[in-house]
Design a protein around this motif. Structure first.
Motif: not given
Length: 227
Positions: A14, A151, A206, A208
């Motif tokens: 991550t 994450t 997060d 992503s």
């Protein structure tokens, strides 16, 4: 800003280490990669035949722990500290898929965690520290002034790790890396001793869909607002 401890936890791949290095450089803090410490212990176990695909001799491995000396030495050319195992620079050796495949079971051994957590807490006595890992905000520094929990989707993390390994010349497939990421997630989250979990007061990030620069700017702003 005054010296604080920044604890960065989260799943594998991550970008915890990348972020931690950026923050440490920006703030003039010390950076400690606890994942590298567990990887160095894993490398020792592999080299000395204590763990393989067929066997994990936990009992005899634990008896060897007092022979393992881990240290960090700052490399001015790289801009960060590299990890040394019994005086040997093992920074490159600990980043292989072989080590990745065994690091979670090694990290689940209570005696290993006790040994390394003790060393990690000693490193933070004077604060001014950025430390990343799996249990920094929950176990190592539960009173850290800033806790982050990183994450991202397993597919995104596997792709990052795959690209990194291919760039180093390793012969791996994406499916192998994805399997390793998911397996490590499960072991890290379900181990009895210090499982990977988000601290109640940690801020979840997060990433992503965030670039490295976007992530850094977001968290830098967060720290500036604390000052």
């Amino acid at each position: 800003m005054s010296k604080i401890i920044i604890a960065i936890d989260g799943y594998s791949s991550t970008g915890k280490s990348t972020l931690a290095k950026q923050l440490a450089k920006k703030l003039g803090f010390i950076y400690v990669d606890t994942g590298a410490m567990y990887r160095a212990v894993t490398l020792y176990a592999i080299r000395n035949g204590y763990i393989s695909d067929e066997n994990f001799d936990v009992e005899n491995f634990v008896l060897e722990l007092d022979k393992i000396k881990i240290s960090f030495l700052f490399n001015p050319q790289l801009g960060f500290a590299e990890v040394y195992l019994n005086g040997e620079n093992v920074e490159k050796h600990i980043r292989t898929m072989q080590v990745s495949g065994f690091v979670s079971p090694i990290a689940a051994v209570p005696e290993v965690r006790y040994l390394l957590v003790k060393q990690q807490q000693e490193m933070g006595k004077n604060k001014g520290l950025v430390m990343d890992g799996r249990d920094i905000g929950t176990v190592v520094f539960p009173n850290a002034e800033l806790k982050l929990f990183m994450t991202a989707s397993d597919q995104v993390r596997a792709q990052r790790r795959y690209d990194e390994l291919i760039a180093r010349g390793e012969q791996v497939t994406f499916d192998e890396v994805l399997h390793n990421v998911r397996e490590r997630d499960y072991i890290d989250s379900h181990r009895e001793n210090s499982p990977l979990m988000k601290a109640d007061d940690a801020i979840e990030i997060d990433n992503s869909n965030l670039s490295i620069d976007e992530q850094f700017e977001k968290i830098k702003k967060m720290i500036e607002e604390m000052s």
